[in-house]
Design a protein around this motif. Structure first.
Motif, short mmCIF file in Angstrom:
data_model
loop_
_atom_site.label_atom_id
_atom_site.label_comp_id
_atom_site.label_asym_id
_atom_site.label_seq_id
_atom_site.Cartn_x
_atom_site.Cartn_y
_atom_site.Cartn_z
N LEU A 48 -2.15 9.80 1.64
CA LEU A 48 -1.89 8.52 2.70
C LEU A 48 -1.50 8.60 4.23
O LEU A 48 -1.93 8.20 5.02
CB LEU A 48 -0.72 7.79 1.97
CG LEU A 48 -0.76 6.23 1.67
CD1 LEU A 48 -2.06 6.00 0.80
CD2 LEU A 48 0.14 5.64 0.91
N ARG A 54 -0.56 12.29 -3.64
CA ARG A 54 -0.98 10.84 -2.99
C ARG A 54 -0.42 10.80 -1.86
O ARG A 54 -0.98 10.05 -0.93
CB ARG A 54 -0.77 10.13 -4.18
CG ARG A 54 -1.78 10.14 -5.29
CD ARG A 54 -1.69 8.76 -6.19
NE ARG A 54 -0.01 8.84 -6.84
CZ ARG A 54 0.36 9.44 -8.01
NH1 ARG A 54 -0.54 9.83 -8.56
NH2 ARG A 54 1.50 9.17 -8.30
N LYS A 55 1.05 10.70 -1.95
CA LYS A 55 1.87 10.38 -0.43
C LYS A 55 1.31 11.26 0.72
O LYS A 55 1.06 10.69 1.91
CB LYS A 55 3.31 10.50 -0.72
CG LYS A 55 4.05 9.72 0.19
CD LYS A 55 4.16 8.36 -0.15
CE LYS A 55 4.81 7.56 0.52
NZ LYS A 55 4.81 7.58 1.84
N THR A 112 0.74 -1.03 0.13
CA THR A 112 -0.02 0.07 -0.10
C THR A 112 0.94 1.29 0.03
O THR A 112 0.62 2.23 -0.56
CB THR A 112 -0.87 0.00 1.36
OG1 THR A 112 -0.98 -1.33 1.72
CG2 THR A 112 -2.11 0.96 0.75
N TRP A 113 2.00 1.06 0.67
CA TRP A 113 2.75 2.37 0.83
C TRP A 113 3.42 2.76 -0.35
O TRP A 113 3.93 3.80 -0.52
CB TRP A 113 3.83 2.20 1.88
CG TRP A 113 3.95 3.17 2.98
CD1 TRP A 113 5.04 3.95 3.22
CD2 TRP A 113 2.93 3.65 3.60
NE1 TRP A 113 4.74 4.79 4.31
CE2 TRP A 113 3.32 4.80 4.47
CE3 TRP A 113 1.52 3.51 3.84
CZ2 TRP A 113 2.70 5.68 5.34
CZ3 TRP A 113 0.53 4.25 4.72
CH2 TRP A 113 1.24 5.33 5.41
#
Lengths: 208, 208
Positions: free
Chosen positions: B99, B95-96, B71-72
């Motif tokens: 997260l 996106r990071k 996922t990471w």
DNA sequence: CGTTGCTTTGACCGAATGGTCAAATCAAGC
DNA sequence: GCTTGATTTGACCATTCGGTCAAAGCAACG
């Protein structure tokens, strides 16, 4: 009333060995994960002997954390409102990176404490840390207002400096895994990269 | 032979509750610091009951870490060599950061694992992680060589993106302590800042 | 060399921790 | 409502952990 005044040579030596061992173990395992046996072994002492010098596991941890924040903030304190703005920030980045390179265990100890919710230094964070950051953020904001550096959120600027410099200490294993054995020491290139990064951010553009 | 095939409704529910509780506890205390009682309590189960669903503390931790790296890394996988270079990197940063905002416990679980020397995922770091990073680093290097972005060390670029985005999850307490209660949600401004930061780094200057 | 105070240790303790197990309880289909 | 299998629990166990203590060892000084 100097606490160190009445210390034997043996005492200073063993206290130091214990603090050093404690730093090694706490910074890797966190407070709860560390055991007195691990620390004692690393210090080359028996567990009861260790407890002759420090009354408890907690006491070792407290001493370690006590000096930490101060040392950690010294580079920021040195940020001089009277200096050249870009140089001042870049010098701050460099000093902070050197701290990570030279004291990675201290960095990891701090990281562990924060990850656990800062149960023991939470007060210092919203106290002296916030005060210092507020002060320096004002300085940076002033530079931006005067057009000496680009307009940036000073708080996020400071966060990003912390994040990136401490990353090389805290995520050391990952950095080395990714770079592989051939690029053993990431610090020279990291220094150059961070220099470029923050210089390009701060250097004022053709103002519209 | 799907492992989930023969699962009762109760099983799926309780397994999920345990994994959720485990994530909460492990991400704050680390593996050694976490206790089965804490996890069981957080999951609303008795300790023996918990051990009816998972054979050991380690087993819970393993399951949690298993899916994590994948996922990471998804956002990095999505970095498209065919897209617009600056946009691609900025989209990756965004996106990071999302997260970190949406899965802060996962981020902290990962941070804990790395801080402890990556005893359980060290292999994956120098394996699939390194491979993926090497591949994307080559893409970035290509963009720089073609003059589509400024010349930067792609590895340090990636490190800096990781460091800064994860900082908001991992050092959450510190960020909030410094910003104070009035700036409760740092993510909008962090997003804007990171956008500016990496845009100014990557945007090619008047080439000399 | 003997005394005094610092240092070290082995034995011990209660609490916490990870884990086991047999018995009790519960849910669902017949 | 009875049976069967899934679920839950209380009691228990061995180990580890932080910490205590009295006694032994040791260094320094007269």
């Amino acid at each position: 009333m100097d606490k160190t005044a009445t210390r034997t040579r043996i005492q200073t030596k063993n206290r130091q060995a214990i603090l050093d061992a404690g730093l090694a173990v706490f910074s890797q395992q966190g407070f709860r994960g560390a055991t007195l046996d691990q620390i004692a072994k690393a210090a080359g002492l028996s567990r009861p002997n260790l407890l002759y010098y420090f009354p408890s596991k907690e006491a070792i941890h407290v001493v370690l954390l006590a000096g930490l924040l101060d040392t950690w903030l010294d580079p920021l304190r040195a940020l001089d409102a009277g200096g050249n703005p870009v140089d001042e920030v870049l010098a701050y980045v460099r000093r902070k990176l050197e701290l990570s390179r030279d004291f990675p265990r201290e960095s990891r100890l701090f990281a562990n404490e924060i990850l656990q919710g800062a149960p023991r230094i939470g007060a210092a964070l919203s106290g002296e840390l916030k005060e210092l950051v507020d002060e320096k953020a004002a300085v940076i904001r002033g530079w931006a207002a005067a057009g000496q550096i680009a307009e940036v959120d000073p708080y996020h600027l400071i966060f990003s400096i912390w994040a990136m410099t401490q990353h090389y200490a805290d995520f050391d294993v990952q950095v080395h895994a990714v770079l592989g054995p051939e690029r053993a020491d990431p610090y020279p290139s990291a220094g150059a990269y961070l220099d470029t990064l923050f210089r390009s951010l701060l250097t004022p553009r053709n103002v519209t």
